[in-house]
Scaffold this active site. Sequence first.
Site, PDB file in Angstrom:
ATOM      1  N   SER A 127       0.832  -1.203   0.000  1.00 19.76           N
ATOM      2  CA  SER A 127       0.000   0.000   0.000  1.00 19.76           C
ATOM      3  C   SER A 127       0.862   1.247   0.000  1.00 19.76           C
ATOM      4  CB  SER A 127      -0.851  -0.029   1.267  1.00 19.76           C
ATOM      5  OG  SER A 127      -1.443   1.228   1.501  1.00 19.76           O
ATOM      6  N   TYR A 152      -2.524  -1.416  10.980  1.00 19.39           N
ATOM      7  CA  TYR A 152      -2.739  -1.965   9.639  1.00 19.39           C
ATOM      8  C   TYR A 152      -1.573  -1.583   8.720  1.00 19.39           C
ATOM      9  CZ  TYR A 152      -3.971  -1.691   4.750  1.00 19.39           C
ATOM     10  OH  TYR A 152      -3.905  -1.777   3.385  1.00 19.39           O
ATOM     11  N   LYS A 156       1.652  -3.839   6.727  1.00 21.07           N
ATOM     12  CA  LYS A 156       2.106  -3.806   5.321  1.00 21.07           C
ATOM     13  C   LYS A 156       3.622  -3.588   5.274  1.00 21.07           C
ATOM     14  CE  LYS A 156      -1.707  -4.739   3.289  1.00 21.07           C
ATOM     15  NZ  LYS A 156      -1.855  -6.075   2.681  1.00 21.07           N
TER      16      LYS A 156
HETATM   17  N1  UFG Z   1     -12.913  10.804   3.306  1.00 22.21           N
HETATM   18  C1  UFG Z   1     -13.913  11.700   3.631  1.00 22.21           C
HETATM   19  N2  UFG Z   1     -15.078  11.212   4.117  1.00 22.21           N
HETATM   20  C2  UFG Z   1     -15.307   9.876   4.291  1.00 22.21           C
HETATM   21  C3  UFG Z   1     -14.272   8.976   3.947  1.00 22.21           C
HETATM   22  C4  UFG Z   1     -13.085   9.471   3.468  1.00 22.21           C
HETATM   23  O1  UFG Z   1     -13.746  12.909   3.489  1.00 22.21           O
HETATM   24  O2  UFG Z   1     -16.386   9.495   4.762  1.00 22.21           O
HETATM   25  C5  UFG Z   1     -11.648  11.323   2.763  1.00 22.21           C
HETATM   26  C6  UFG Z   1     -10.458  11.001   3.644  1.00 22.21           C
HETATM   27  O3  UFG Z   1     -10.310  11.967   4.649  1.00 22.21           O
HETATM   28  C7  UFG Z   1      -9.341  10.995   2.625  1.00 22.21           C
HETATM   29  C8  UFG Z   1     -10.007  10.512   1.333  1.00 22.21           C
HETATM   30  O4  UFG Z   1     -11.397  10.707   1.541  1.00 22.21           O
HETATM   31  O5  UFG Z   1      -8.889  12.299   2.433  1.00 22.21           O
HETATM   32  C9  UFG Z   1      -9.745   9.058   1.029  1.00 22.21           C
HETATM   33  O6  UFG Z   1     -10.070   8.306   2.195  1.00 22.21           O
HETATM   34  P1  UFG Z   1     -10.180   6.718   2.168  1.00 22.21           P
HETATM   35  O7  UFG Z   1     -10.553   6.290   3.553  1.00 22.21           O
HETATM   36  O8  UFG Z   1     -11.075   6.292   1.053  1.00 22.21           O
HETATM   37  O9  UFG Z   1      -8.737   6.264   1.764  1.00 22.21           O
HETATM   38  P2  UFG Z   1      -7.356   6.528   2.509  1.00 22.21           P
HETATM   39  O10 UFG Z   1      -6.515   7.274   1.529  1.00 22.21           O
HETATM   40  O11 UFG Z   1      -7.513   7.106   3.832  1.00 22.21           O
HETATM   41  O12 UFG Z   1      -6.901   5.032   2.760  1.00 22.21           O
HETATM   42  C10 UFG Z   1      -6.474   4.259   1.701  1.00 22.21           C
HETATM   43  C11 UFG Z   1      -6.753   2.784   1.966  1.00 22.21           C
HETATM   44  C12 UFG Z   1      -5.955   2.278   3.120  1.00 22.21           C
HETATM   45  C13 UFG Z   1      -4.517   2.661   2.977  1.00 22.21           C
HETATM   46  C14 UFG Z   1      -4.380   4.127   2.738  1.00 22.21           C
HETATM   47  C15 UFG Z   1      -2.966   4.516   2.456  1.00 22.21           C
HETATM   48  O13 UFG Z   1      -8.115   2.581   2.241  1.00 22.21           O
HETATM   49  O14 UFG Z   1      -6.047   0.870   3.131  1.00 22.21           O
HETATM   50  O15 UFG Z   1      -5.129   4.490   1.592  1.00 22.21           O
HETATM   51  O16 UFG Z   1      -2.828   5.880   2.434  1.00 22.21           O
HETATM   52  F1  UFG Z   1      -3.840   2.349   4.105  1.00 22.21           F
END
Ligand code: UFG
Length: 338
Positions: A127, A152, A156
């Site tokens: 990741s 988590y 990785k």
């Molecule tokens: N977000 C919102 N509202 C929500 C959900 C997410 O604004 O309800 C925003 C988050 O703050 C972030 C973006 O959308 O800015 C993406 O969030 P995600 O949760 O979809 O994805 P992440 O980038 O946080 O996480 C992903 C993977 C993880 C991994 C991570 C690595 O889901 O498994 O990338 O950076 F670890």
Amino acid sequence: MEKKIIVTGGAGYIGSHTCVELVKSGYTPIIIDNFSNSEKFIVDRVEELTGKKIEVEEGDCGDYEFVKSVFKKHAEVSGVIHFAAFKAVGESSNLPLKYYQNNLLSTIIMLKVMEEEGVSNFVFSSSCTVYGEPDQLPVTEDSPTKPAESPYGRTKQMCENIVTDFSKVTKGFKGIFLRYFNPIGAHPSSRIGELPIGAPNNLVPYITQTAAGIREKLTIFGNDYDTPDGTCIRDYIHVVDLAKAHIAALDYLLAEKEDCLEVFNVGTGNGNSVQEVVDTFQEVTGVKLNYEIGPRRAGDVEKVYSDATKVENGLKWKADISLAESLKDSWNWQQSLK
Ligand code: UFG
């Protein structure tokens, strides 16, 4: 010769899409899954999409005897794609041992059995979380890894370390780490896609469930970041593009004569903000989303997107599905779940 590939977590979101692409590319996937976070009907759908019977071995990758029996039963396995892992970032902070035990042990046992059975090709689901908040964008494979924000993320990083140490002393071993950016979308047939349990943590399933009326409102986590519109930036990649990167990785490993351990970022090379995702979703689906701006979410990085140069040159793979198309597929999949 038939090229059998063991796909752990093959009934999961990325795993199922990869199985479809494996069959399309002439490989024979053998799924290992314990169905702890996946559904059996997804395997039926993979069979429907490919017109092929898919072998499934139900069990846990952390169970040595079970994994050994699968390798014995399916002699002459050409390689392993190891997806099986717990992946809920928030849950991992509350239940760290569950994450360390499952994610580390399954990886160790896969490697151990591969060595015993003389299977050399290994593709590992890693990741972009290993880069943390990057100092420079886009992120190349040479960018320094940073301490992860969650157990988590640490699993990785630790699994990458385990595979790296193992590769140094294991003659004939060939491995690839695919560092995924943010997978979204679903198969264009809408027959397979992501099945979040409970309220989704990730942005796109939260959007589609809100649009479908399952969730009342989307909260955008912060609009005071140092980005053009103040919301976080990510590299959203269609799951079918991502699945195809695994085929490219296997093709590469099977053609490679020397021992190797390669790292590839798997992203589009483009960053999009949360606000852009929300706006694009509304545009392409015509659905008005109920959303509000809320506080930042702990542990979020401000911006991260990939430099796709190495994967384009090294694996001859490139993402080609747009954000708009990806969001359309996510929405079609969501609607198919009614
Ligand atoms: N977000 C919102 N509202 C929500 C959900 C997410 O604004 O309800 C925003 C988050 O703050 C972030 C973006 O959308 O800015 C993406 O969030 P995600 O949760 O979809 O994805 P992440 O980038 O946080 O996480 C992903 C993977 C993880 C991994 C991570 C690595 O889901 O498994 O990338 O950076 F670890």
